[in-house]
Design an enzyme around this catalytic site. Structure first.
Site, short mmCIF file in Angstrom:
data_model
loop_
_atom_site.label_atom_id
_atom_site.label_comp_id
_atom_site.label_asym_id
_atom_site.label_seq_id
_atom_site.Cartn_x
_atom_site.Cartn_y
_atom_site.Cartn_z
N GLN A 123 0.52 -1.34 -0.11
CA GLN A 123 -0.38 0.03 -0.18
C GLN A 123 1.03 1.64 0.13
O GLN A 123 0.52 2.31 0.57
CB GLN A 123 -0.55 -0.35 0.87
CG GLN A 123 -2.46 -0.52 0.96
CD GLN A 123 -2.89 -0.64 -0.31
OE1 GLN A 123 -3.15 0.33 -0.93
NE2 GLN A 123 -3.22 -1.98 -0.83
N SER A 124 1.75 1.57 -0.91
CA SER A 124 3.24 2.17 -0.77
C SER A 124 2.56 4.01 -1.47
O SER A 124 1.62 3.18 -3.15
CB SER A 124 3.80 2.07 -0.72
OG SER A 124 5.17 2.67 -1.61
N ASN A 125 1.84 4.72 -0.80
CA ASN A 125 1.69 5.50 -1.95
C ASN A 125 3.45 6.46 -2.73
O ASN A 125 2.77 6.65 -3.54
CB ASN A 125 1.81 6.95 -1.08
CG ASN A 125 0.09 6.78 0.11
OD1 ASN A 125 -0.89 6.39 0.10
ND2 ASN A 125 0.82 6.88 1.58
#
Ligand SMILES: *Cc1c(COP(=O)(O)O)cnc(C)c1O
Length: 334
Positions: free
Chosen positions: A77-79
């Site tokens: 879920q890395s922005n």
């Protein structure tokens, strides 16, 4: 234009300046402090987020080196990965993402956006991210490609320049609005945001304090002071790039480790309550991993009177609501 633009190449990726505005309903409900928000959730790079600012300098450096592809790493879920994929698409480069997580991670939230943005995903163990990036870069060079490796979170001296420039942007907004802040509170993880803000604050003569809320568990072998040293190393690297003589020390880094909750990426009741509170009082979405935790920490500090009602406080929204969809069941089914 700030000195930052003149010192290093920059490519326009983010919609700047991002809005700075008060949170009147929440301020009233809490009985102070006066709360304001800086909307880096609105930078506009496949939604938004703080990495857009770093990428303006990192991608310019990649272009200058003649890169045709970029490689970076993060969690599912890395922005940072999502914004890097968007930046690469915008600039016509290929993007390879090393994802520290299981191959069968649900294709939701940021991971879904990575796929839509046509990034190539390489799953690996969290500890193996660095070596996987190095190996991928070597493979690409062997194929005649020109890769540019961006560190996790875009946190190095070049990336942090984005937040030096951001502090100049904020200073101009404070001047126009006739405002100053006693504190600026934000989520801190790989340290580039904090390093850039620290340097920017020093360059702009800001007198308030900068409080990073740590989002990650410290690895066993890394002490708090090591982490502060990492922030300082990045800040000093950026200072050097700008030809600025000041060197920072670890004791100048304000980082709070009291809100790690269930660990990185685990949405607990504090994060959930913070997300609901800002959504329902001001119509603004926070994210599950970073800003929900940091805003929850701010609300807790206010409740405990560690922040006084007469203060004026800025929450720097670093932009991660795209990950909410990956946490639907934790958010609603209670
Ligand atoms: C990456 C990130 C942070 C932390 O920024 P660092 O520069 O890595 O410390 C904070 N908030 C969000 C939403 C992020 O994606």
């Amino acid at each position: 234009m700030t000195d930052v633009d003149n010192a290093q190449p920059r490519v326009s990726l983010a919609q700047l300046p991002t809005p700075l505005h008060p949170l009147p309903r929440l301020t009233e409900a809490l009985g102070g402090p006066q709360l304001y928000i800086k909307r880096d959730d609105l930078t506009g790079l496949a939604t938004g987020g703080n990495k857009s600012r770093k990428l303006e300098f990192l991608m310019a450096a990649a272009q200058r080196e003649g890169a045709d592809c970029v490689i970076t790493a993060g969690g599912p879920q890395s922005n940072h990965c999502r914004q890097t994929a968007a930046a690469a698409a915008q600039l016509g480069m290929k993007c390879h993402l090393v994802i520290g997580g299981p191959k069968d991670s649900p294709v939701l939230g940021n991971l879904l956006l990575d796929v839509l943005l046509d990034a190539t995903l390489h799953f690996t163990a969290k500890e193996a991210r660095e070596e996987t990036m190095t190996r991928l870069a070597a493979d690409m060079r062997a194929q005649g490609r020109v890769p540019y490796v961006i560190p996790v979170g875009g946190s190095n001296g070049v990336g942090a320049l984005g937040f030096v420039a951001a502090f100049f942007e904020l200073t101009e907004q404070m001047r126009v609005q006739g405002l100053t802040f006693d504190r600026i509170v934000f989520a801190s993880s790989s340290g580039g945001t904090q390093a850039g803000l620290m340097l920017g604050a020093a360059l702009c003569g800001f007198r308030g304090s900068l409080l990073g809320i740590s989002i990650d568990n410290l690895p066993d072998e890394v002490s708090e002071s090591k982490y502060r040293e990492a922030v300082v190393r990045i800040a000093n690297e950026s200072a050097q790039l700008l030809g600025y003589g000041r060197r920072f020390e670890a004791r100048e880094v304000l980082l709070n480790y009291d809100y790690l909750g269930g660990g990185y990426g685990v949405l607990g009741e504090r994060e959930r309550q913070a997300i609901l509170r800002l959504a329902r009082s001001e119509g603004i979405l926070l994210g599950p991993v970073y800003t929900g935790r940091a805003f929850g920490a701010l609300l807790d500090a206010i409740q405990r009177r560690m922040i006084e009602p007469h203060e004026r406080v800025l929450f720097w929204h670093t932009g991660d609501e795209t990950a909410l969809h990956g946490y639907a069941s934790e958010l609603v089914a209670r």
